[in-house]
Scaffold this active site. Structure first.
Site, short mmCIF file in Angstrom:
data_model
loop_
_atom_site.label_atom_id
_atom_site.label_comp_id
_atom_site.label_asym_id
_atom_site.label_seq_id
_atom_site.Cartn_x
_atom_site.Cartn_y
_atom_site.Cartn_z
N GLY A 19 0.75 -1.13 -0.01
CA GLY A 19 -0.06 0.17 0.12
C GLY A 19 0.87 1.32 0.15
N ALA A 24 5.07 7.75 1.79
CA ALA A 24 5.57 6.52 1.65
C ALA A 24 5.00 5.27 0.89
CB ALA A 24 6.09 6.11 2.87
N LYS A 41 8.75 0.40 4.85
CA LYS A 41 8.09 1.55 4.45
C LYS A 41 9.36 2.40 3.82
CE LYS A 41 5.12 4.80 6.89
NZ LYS A 41 4.36 5.05 8.13
N ASP A 135 -1.95 12.04 15.22
CA ASP A 135 -2.53 11.62 13.91
C ASP A 135 -3.44 10.50 14.08
OD1 ASP A 135 -2.94 11.99 11.19
OD2 ASP A 135 -1.14 11.22 10.49
#
Length: 279
Positions: A19, A24, A41, A135
């Site tokens: 994904g 990233a 990542k 976040d």
């Protein structure tokens, strides 16, 4: 696109893309030294020459590397290979919570409370370690196939010790659908800001929709600061009154009116879940 046979630092063999986010791309990879599957990542190429982004990426690795908890994704390594900056994290066989919400619509009361209690355990541990995540959103929560939830992406996490209660920022960090009223106003975040964001996710799991919807980030920001969400019971009559009260409490505009930490919210949800089981 990176070749799938790429070897990073002569150690991590990229197997397949999993994904991508704004900053990233994530790959499933084989750590050839330890012979285990990991997730890698990699900072996007257009950001890889920007020192600010590299620093933020490194901050994510460092913040999470010091957190060891079953409900937080473990960071194994941080590296640089030619012009590629990457973080190696534990591989979770599952999907992110946002994808699950999109697929399911609303969750059962039991699943909503169970997943949120796990999220609170991970975020609460970070709070005790002196970090505010800043976040919290379902995209940053990975759920394994056996329904274990792990919090990830500490890219904009703040050390509590560096936050001044009166600070003001022109740059609003966080995600507009999920950030707290004080973050929306450019104010100082606190553990209670993460609690608000957890409340948004709980509302979304229970009702199948977000408390506030708008196309413009500025309008979402205004709604978080000024509007009252539709009571969740009106959208899903199966929600027990006590759970509705907990959800609306964590969505209070004033940080002092919410639970102060994710641990507190977690304890309340656990005792609610226990009582509900006994009924």
């Amino acid at each position: 696109m990176i070749e799938e046979t790429t070897l990073l630092n002569n150690r991590y063999k990229l197997l397949q893309p999993l994904g991508s986010g704004g900053m990233a791309v994530i790959y499933k990879a084989l750590d050839q030294m330890l012979e285990r599957i990991v997730a890698v990542k990699i900072l996007r190429e257009d950001y890889a020459s920007d020192l600010g982004f590299i620093e933020r990426f490194k901050q994510e690795a460092k913040a999470a590397a010091n957190l060891s908890h079953p409900n937080i994704v473990t960071v194994h390594d941080f590296g640089l290979d030619e012009n590629r900056v990457f973080i190696v994290i534990e591989y979770i066989d599952g999907t992110d919570l946002k994808s699950l919400i999109r697929k399911r619509g609303r969750f059962s009361i039991e699943d909503s409370v169970g997943l949120m209690a796990q999220a609170c355990a991970g975020v609460g541990y970070a709070h005790r370690a002196g970090l505010v995540h800043c976040d919290i959103k379902p995209h940053n929560m990975l759920v394994s196939n056996d329904f274990r939830l792990k919090v990830t992406d500490f890219g904009i996490a703040r050390a509590l010790a560096t936050i001044h209660p009166d600070e003001k920022s022109d740059v609003v960090w966080g995600s507009p659908h999920y950030f707290s009223p004080e973050q929306a106003a450019g104010g100082a975040p606190s553990p209670a800001s993460d609690v608000y964001s957890l409340g948004v996710i709980l509302y979304e799991m229970l009702t199948g929709q977000l408390p506030f919807e708008a196309i413009e980030a500025t309008e979402l920001s205004r709604m978080h600061r000024m509007e009252v969400p539709i009571p969740p019971k009106r959208l899903n009559p199966a929600i027990p009154t006590e759970l509705e009260e907990i959800t609306l409490k964590v969505l209070s505009k004033e940080p002092a009116a919410r639970y102060r930490t994710a641990d507190q919210l977690g304890r309340v949800l656990m005792s609610f879940g226990k009582l509900n089981k006994e009924k």
